[in-house]
Scaffold this active site. Structure first.
Site, PDB file in Angstrom:
ATOM      1  N   LYS A  82       0.853  -1.191   0.000  1.00 33.16           N
ATOM      2  CA  LYS A  82       0.000   0.000   0.000  1.00 33.16           C
ATOM      3  C   LYS A  82       0.884   1.234   0.000  1.00 33.16           C
ATOM      4  O   LYS A  82       2.000   1.190   0.525  1.00 33.16           O
ATOM      5  CB  LYS A  82      -0.895   0.022   1.257  1.00 33.16           C
ATOM      6  CG  LYS A  82      -2.110   0.891   1.118  1.00 33.16           C
ATOM      7  CD  LYS A  82      -3.226   0.174   0.360  1.00 33.16           C
ATOM      8  CE  LYS A  82      -4.448   1.017   0.195  1.00 33.16           C
ATOM      9  NZ  LYS A  82      -5.571   0.237  -0.334  1.00 33.16           N
TER      10      LYS A  82
HETATM   11  P1  NAD Z   1     -13.191   8.456  -2.795  1.00 30.53           P
HETATM   12  O1  NAD Z   1     -12.197   9.490  -2.457  1.00 30.53           O
HETATM   13  O2  NAD Z   1     -13.644   8.293  -4.198  1.00 30.53           O
HETATM   14  O3  NAD Z   1     -14.540   8.637  -1.936  1.00 30.53           O
HETATM   15  C1  NAD Z   1     -14.570   8.837  -0.561  1.00 30.53           C
HETATM   16  C2  NAD Z   1     -15.891   9.535  -0.268  1.00 30.53           C
HETATM   17  O4  NAD Z   1     -16.073   9.628   1.134  1.00 30.53           O
HETATM   18  C3  NAD Z   1     -15.941  10.962  -0.805  1.00 30.53           C
HETATM   19  O5  NAD Z   1     -17.198  11.186  -1.415  1.00 30.53           O
HETATM   20  C4  NAD Z   1     -15.734  11.816   0.435  1.00 30.53           C
HETATM   21  O6  NAD Z   1     -16.337  13.092   0.322  1.00 30.53           O
HETATM   22  C5  NAD Z   1     -16.400  10.955   1.491  1.00 30.53           C
HETATM   23  N1  NAD Z   1     -15.888  11.203   2.833  1.00 30.53           N
HETATM   24  C6  NAD Z   1     -14.624  11.456   3.221  1.00 30.53           C
HETATM   25  N2  NAD Z   1     -14.551  11.631   4.544  1.00 30.53           N
HETATM   26  C7  NAD Z   1     -15.801  11.483   5.011  1.00 30.53           C
HETATM   27  C8  NAD Z   1     -16.384  11.545   6.289  1.00 30.53           C
HETATM   28  N3  NAD Z   1     -15.651  11.799   7.361  1.00 30.53           N
HETATM   29  N4  NAD Z   1     -17.717  11.328   6.399  1.00 30.53           N
HETATM   30  C9  NAD Z   1     -18.470  11.069   5.314  1.00 30.53           C
HETATM   31  N5  NAD Z   1     -17.973  10.998   4.072  1.00 30.53           N
HETATM   32  C10 NAD Z   1     -16.661  11.209   3.920  1.00 30.53           C
HETATM   33  O7  NAD Z   1     -12.588   7.094  -2.217  1.00 30.53           O
HETATM   34  P2  NAD Z   1     -12.964   5.611  -2.614  1.00 30.53           P
HETATM   35  O8  NAD Z   1     -12.017   5.167  -3.661  1.00 30.53           O
HETATM   36  O9  NAD Z   1     -14.427   5.490  -2.845  1.00 30.53           O
HETATM   37  O10 NAD Z   1     -12.546   4.842  -1.278  1.00 30.53           O
HETATM   38  C11 NAD Z   1     -13.387   4.805  -0.144  1.00 30.53           C
HETATM   39  C12 NAD Z   1     -12.936   3.680   0.779  1.00 30.53           C
HETATM   40  O11 NAD Z   1     -12.962   2.450   0.046  1.00 30.53           O
HETATM   41  C13 NAD Z   1     -11.523   3.809   1.339  1.00 30.53           C
HETATM   42  O12 NAD Z   1     -11.498   3.242   2.629  1.00 30.53           O
HETATM   43  C14 NAD Z   1     -10.697   2.944   0.397  1.00 30.53           C
HETATM   44  O13 NAD Z   1      -9.525   2.453   1.003  1.00 30.53           O
HETATM   45  C15 NAD Z   1     -11.690   1.833   0.120  1.00 30.53           C
HETATM   46  N6  NAD Z   1     -11.427   1.093  -1.117  1.00 30.53           N
HETATM   47  C16 NAD Z   1     -11.427   1.709  -2.330  1.00 30.53           C
HETATM   48  C17 NAD Z   1     -11.206   0.956  -3.481  1.00 30.53           C
HETATM   49  C18 NAD Z   1     -11.295   1.567  -4.858  1.00 30.53           C
HETATM   50  O14 NAD Z   1     -11.246   0.813  -5.833  1.00 30.53           O
HETATM   51  N7  NAD Z   1     -11.450   2.862  -5.002  1.00 30.53           N
HETATM   52  C19 NAD Z   1     -10.955  -0.409  -3.387  1.00 30.53           C
HETATM   53  C20 NAD Z   1     -10.959  -1.002  -2.124  1.00 30.53           C
HETATM   54  C21 NAD Z   1     -11.204  -0.249  -0.995  1.00 30.53           C
END
Ligand code: NAD
Length: 476
Positions: free
Chosen positions: A107
Site C-alpha cells: 500500500k
Molecule cells: P473516494 O475518495 O472516491 O470517496 C470517498 C468519499 O467519502 C468521498 O465522497 C468523500 O467526500 C467521502 N468522505 C470522506 N470523509 C468522510 C467523512 N468523514 N464522512 C463522510 N464521508 C466522507 O474514495 P474511494 O475510492 O471510494 O474509497 C473509499 C474507501 O474504500 C476507502 O477506505 C478505500 O480504502 C476503500 N477502497 C477503495 C477501493 C477503490 O477501488 N477505489 C478499493 C478497495 C477499498
C-alpha cells in the site's frame, strides 16, 4: 473507572490477526513472519510550486512477498501515516489471498489534500512521487503494482503509467506497472465501478443463503431493503447505484463530509451525486432531510449499513448505538477492533472489508493480466460465440417454420442470447465468480466451526491459511 482506549488501525489489524491465528495451527515463527510488514519506504521530496519549494512525504509499504508482484492502492490524504499504510498493506495481503489473486500485499500513500492543488500541480507532484518509487522498483510490473485508493483515480494512474514508460522506454510490459488506468490508456472496462460492483455481488451472494440472512435477523432478498451509505465517492456511489437500480434496494440515507441526508422513501443516488458535484456537499439537497451531524446517521435504523468512506468511523464511541443488523465494510477498516467486539456481542453480521471491497483488486488483476497479454478479453471469441448462437437460433426458427408452429423467440431473449461477451461481460463474470467463491470459503468456516462466530474471523483464517501454505511451499 478506566475508559477503554481505541487501538490504532495497525493495532486493530494485528488484534484481529491475533484472534484468527489462535484458531489455526501455525508455528510461532511462521505466525510472526506472516504478521509483520516486510518493509516500509518513506520518501520526502520537494516540488517547486507557486514560487516556492513544497516538501511532501510519501510511503510505500510491502507487507508480504509470498507472491509477486505485490499490490495495493496509493492514497492521497493529509492524514496518511506509516501506521495506516502498513495496516492497509497487511489487509491487501489477506484480501488477495481470500479472493485467490496471485499477489502479495502492499500500500502507498502521500500526505496531501488533493483539493488544495490545481490539476497541473497534482500532475507534477504525482510524477515526482512516482519517480521516487519507480527508481526503487516500488512501482514495477513484476514487483509492485499500485492502483487507485482514496483521493486518487484514473487520472493519477495514467500519470504514473506514463512516468514509468518514460523511465523504461523498452519495457514492453510497461502498462502493467499500475492498474486503474483509463480505458484509453491501457485500462480495463469495469475497473472504475469494480469495488462498488463487488459490494453488490457480495450482498447478492450473502442473500442467496437464507440461513446466513437469518443470522443477521433479516429475511427475504435485497429487494426493498433500507440501506444507509457513508461516502458517495467511487465505491459508495457505485454500490448504492447498482443496489438501488438493479436489486430494488432503497438508499434511505447518505452520509458525506458536510452532513447527511435521509429519506424514508429512498434517495435517487445519481441525482445526489450530481448535487454533490455541483454544490460540494449534500447540504441543501431538495428531496431529503438534512442532518448536520452526519455521523448520527450511522446510528439510524436501517437493514444494511455500508460505510464506504474511511477507517475508524464505527468505534468505541458509537458502536453500541449502531442499529443496523448487517454492515458491509466497503471502506477499509471502518470498524475498529473495539467496536467490532461490541457489534459481535450484539449479534450484528459484518461482511468484512477484506472481502466486501475486494472487487477493486480483483478487476485490477484482470487489467494487469490484460496488459501482459496485450489483448482485450473477449476479442478472439466474441464474434465466434455470436455466430454459434445465431446458428442455433436460426435452426430453431427454421424447425418451427417447417412444422408450421406459430411460435417465435421473444425479441428480448434473442437479443440477449445472440450478443457475444465483450470485455465488460468477461470482467463482471470473473468478478461475480470471485466474490461468490470467496464468500463460500468464509461461510464454510463460519457455519462449520463452533469456535468461529463471525465472518471476519473466517476471512482471516482462510487468508492466513493460504499465505501460510505459500510460505511453507517455499521452504519457510
Ligand atoms: P473516494 O475518495 O472516491 O470517496 C470517498 C468519499 O467519502 C468521498 O465522497 C468523500 O467526500 C467521502 N468522505 C470522506 N470523509 C468522510 C467523512 N468523514 N464522512 C463522510 N464521508 C466522507 O474514495 P474511494 O475510492 O471510494 O474509497 C473509499 C474507501 O474504500 C476507502 O477506505 C478505500 O480504502 C476503500 N477502497 C477503495 C477501493 C477503490 O477501488 N477505489 C478499493 C478497495 C477499498
Amino acid at each position: 473507572m478506566a475508559t477503554a482506549v481505541e487501538p490504532s488501525f495497525r493495532d486493530s489489524v494485528d488484534l484481529m490477526y491475533g484472534r484468527a491465528v489462535k484458531l489455526l495451527d501455525l508455528s510461532p515463527g511462521l505466525e510472526e513472519k506472516i504478521r509483520v510488514c516486510n518493509s516500509t519506504y518513506v520518501v520526502r521530496f520537494g516540488v517547486r510550486l507557486r514560487g516556492q519549494i513544497h516538501t511532501f512525504t510519501g510511503y510505500r509499504s510491502v507487507h508480504s512477498e509470498h507472491m509477486e508482484p505485490v499490490k495495493g492502492g496509493i492514497r492521497y490524504a493529509p492524514t496518511v501515516n506509516q501506521d495506516e499504510v502498513e495496516a492497509l498493506a497487511a489487509l491487501m495481503t489477506y484480501k488477495c489471498a481470500l479472493v485467490q489473486i496471485p499477489f502479495g500485499g502492499s500500500k502507498g500513500g502521500l500526505c496531501i489534500d488533493p483539493r488544495e492543488w490545481e490539476e497541473h500541480e497534482l500532475e507534477r507532484i504525482t510524477r515526482r512521487f512516482a519517480y521516487e518509487l519507480i527508481k526503487r522498483d516500488l512501482i514495477n510490473p513484476s514487483q509492485n503494482v499500485p492502483a487507485p485508493d482514496m483521493g486518487t483515480g484514473e487520472r493519477e494512474m495514467a500519470w504514473i503509467a506514463d512516468q514509468y514508460a518514460r523511465m523504461h522506454t523498452t519495457d514492453i510490459n510497461a502498462a502493467a506497472c499500475v492498474t486503474g488506468k483509463p480505458v484509453h490508456a491501457g485500462g480495463i472496462a469495469g475497473r472504475v465501478e469494480a469495488t462498488g460492483r463487488g459490494v453488490q455481488y457480495a450482498l447478492r451472494e450473502f442473500f442467496r443463503y437464507p440461513e446466513d440472512v437469518r443470522r443477521a435477523h433479516l429475511s427475504g432478498g435485497l429487494d426493498g431493503k433500507r440501506i444507509i451509505v457513508q461516502g458517495l465517492g467511487n465505491v459508495g456511489f457505485h454500490a448504492a447505484q447498482f443496489l438501488s437500480l438493479e436489486d430494488g434496494a432503497k438508499i434511505t440515507g447518505i452520509i458525506e463530509r458536510d452532513g447527511a441526508i435521509y429519506s424514508e422513501d429512498g434517495l435517487d443516488v445519481l441525482s445526489v451525486k450530481e448535487w454533490i458535484s455541483r454544490q460540494g456537499g449534500v447540504k441543501g439537497y431538495p428531496f431529503a432531510t438534512f442532518i448536520s451531524d452526519g455521523s448520527k446517521l450511522l446510528e439510524t435504523e436501517c437493514d444494511i449499513l455500508i460505510p464506504a468512506a474511511m477507517e475508524g468511523v464505527i468505534n468505541l464511541d458509537n458502536a453500541a448505538q449502531v442499529k443496523a443488523p448487517l454492515i458491509v465494510e466497503a471502506a477499509n477498516g471502518p470498524i475498529t477492533a473495539g467496536a467490532d467486539e461490541i457489534l459481535r456481542q450484539k449479534g450484528v453480521v459484518i461482511l468484512p472489508d477484506m472481502y466486501a471491497n475486494a472487487g477493486g483488486v480483483t478487476v485490477s488483476y484482470f487489467e494487469w493480466v490484460g496488459n501482459l497479454s496485450h489483448i482485450k478479453f473477449g476479442r478472439m471469441e466474441r464474434r465466434q460465440e455470436e455466430a454459434r448462437h445465431r446458428l442455433l437460433v436460426d435452426e430453431l426458427e427454421r424447425l418451427a417454420a417447417d412444422k408450421g408452429l406459430d411460435w417465435t423467440l421473444s425479441p428480448g431473449f434473442k437479443e440477449q442470447y445472440l450478443r457475444g461477451a465483450g470485455e465488460i461481460e468477461h470482467v463482471r463474470s470473473g468478478l461475480d465468480d470471485t466474490m461468490r467463491e470467496a464468500y463460500q470459503s468464509m461461510r464454510e468456516i463460519w457455519n462449520g466451526r463452533g469456535d468461529v462466530h463471525d465472518l471476519r474471523m473466517a476471512a482471516y483464517m482462510v487468508a492466513i491459511g493460504r499465505v501460510a501454505t505459500a510460505y511453507r511451499s517455499k521452504g519457510l
